[in-house]
Design an enzyme around this catalytic site. Structure first.
Site, PDB file in Angstrom:
ATOM      1  N   ALA A 140       0.851  -1.302  -0.116  1.00  0.00           N
ATOM      2  CA  ALA A 140       0.183  -0.070  -0.011  1.00  0.00           C
ATOM      3  C   ALA A 140       0.890   1.272  -0.070  1.00  0.00           C
ATOM      4  CB  ALA A 140      -0.814  -0.080   1.245  1.00  0.00           C
ATOM      5  N   GLY A 200       0.436  -5.029   1.120  1.00  0.00           N
ATOM      6  CA  GLY A 200      -0.723  -5.133   0.502  1.00  0.00           C
ATOM      7  C   GLY A 200      -0.583  -5.797  -1.066  1.00  0.00           C
ATOM      8  N   GLU A 237      -1.084  -9.206   0.043  1.00  0.00           N
ATOM      9  CA  GLU A 237      -2.515  -9.374   0.497  1.00  0.00           C
ATOM     10  C   GLU A 237      -3.000  -9.683  -0.725  1.00  0.00           C
ATOM     11  OE1 GLU A 237      -3.242  -7.172   4.484  1.00  0.00           O
ATOM     12  OE2 GLU A 237      -2.026  -6.002   3.257  1.00  0.00           O
ATOM     13  N   GLU A 280       5.291  -4.998   7.695  1.00  0.00           N
ATOM     14  CA  GLU A 280       4.205  -3.749   8.224  1.00  0.00           C
ATOM     15  C   GLU A 280       4.785  -3.660   9.779  1.00  0.00           C
ATOM     16  OE1 GLU A 280       1.299  -4.980   5.160  1.00  0.00           O
ATOM     17  OE2 GLU A 280       2.724  -6.342   6.336  1.00  0.00           O
TER      18      GLU A 280
END
Length: 252
Positions: free
Chosen positions: A60, A105, A108, A128
């Site tokens: 992200a 992300g 993910e 993260e």
């Protein structure tokens, strides 16, 4: 930002923001949603997702996220979660062709796909915790379901980068191939799926996804009920007739 090509019932979606390593921001998520909207209106059997440049998706976009707080964070995360879940539950088969970095992300997103092929040069991680945050696009839920609790805890708690071969050892990817063969392998796999009954493939996917959240007995009952509904459909009639007549089935 998102390139889409549809050919021979196979859609190819390319994350094309190489200057930011294809990092996911709100605009990128909107563009992905628009691509999925179009795909669902077409006669598409399989979708291949890959990235432009050195990355699949590097995560992200931290530039957008850094100053978000409270409900702003929840809203951004939910936007990604809802879109990934929509892609995960499509009756169309999805393949992640992981050509490079798949961090946070990006990993993910790959986990929301049905099948994953990785380049030998691919690197994967959930970094993260090294940023003082936790995954926000459902990674803590999909990762242990995919590779088991212990391997998931290792990735989530250390933030360490693993290579494609370690990812295959964990069961995170199906195949590891040379960088130049990633898309060829993904297309080969897509074609082998696309020639089959769209109805049957979609129903098999739905059976698996629903059954994973049930007891074994509940899943068996679900399979029995859903399997009964496919008999009498054009695909079932054509498929069994082709088998009887010793010819290739033509599913329309």
């Amino acid at each position: 930002m998102i390139d889409l090509k549809i050919e021979e019932r196979i859609a190819t979606v390319i994350f094309n923001r190489p200057e930011a390593m294809n990092a996911l921001n709100s605009d990128m998520l909107d563009a992905l949603k628009n691509a999925i909207d179009r795909i669902e209106k077409e006669d598409v059997r399989v979708v291949i997702f890959t990235g432009a440049g050195k990355a699949f998706i590097a995560g992200a976009d931290t530039k957008e996220m850094e100053y978000l707080r409270g409900m702003e964070v929840a809203s951004f995360s939910k936007k990604g979660q809802d879109l990934f879940r929509r892609i995960e539950t499509m009756k169309i088969t999805t393949i992640a062709a992981i050509n490079g970095y798949a961090f946070g992300g990006g990993m993910e997103f790959a986990l929301a796909c049905d099948l994953r092929i990785a380049s030998e040069k691919a690197k994967m991680a959930f970094p993260e915790v090294t940023l003082g945050i936790t995954p926000g696009f459902s990674g803590t839920q999909r990762l242990p379901r995919a590779i088991g609790r212990m391997n998931a805890m290792y990735m989530l708690m250390t933030g360490e980068v693993i290579d494609a071969h370690k990812a295959k050892e964990f069961g995170l990817v199906l195949d590891v191939v040379s960088p130049e063969d990633v898309m060829d392998r993904a297309v080969e796999l897509a074609k082998s799926i696309a020639k089959n009954s769209k109805t049957a493939v979609g129903m098999a996917k739905e059976m698996v996804d629903l059954g994973l959240d049930m007891t074994l007995d509940g899943g068996i009952a679900l399979e029995n009920a859903m399997n009964a509904t496919i008999f009498g459909t054009p695909d079932q009639i054509e498929g069994m007739a082709a088998f009887r007549e010793k010819r290739r089935a033509h599913f329309e």
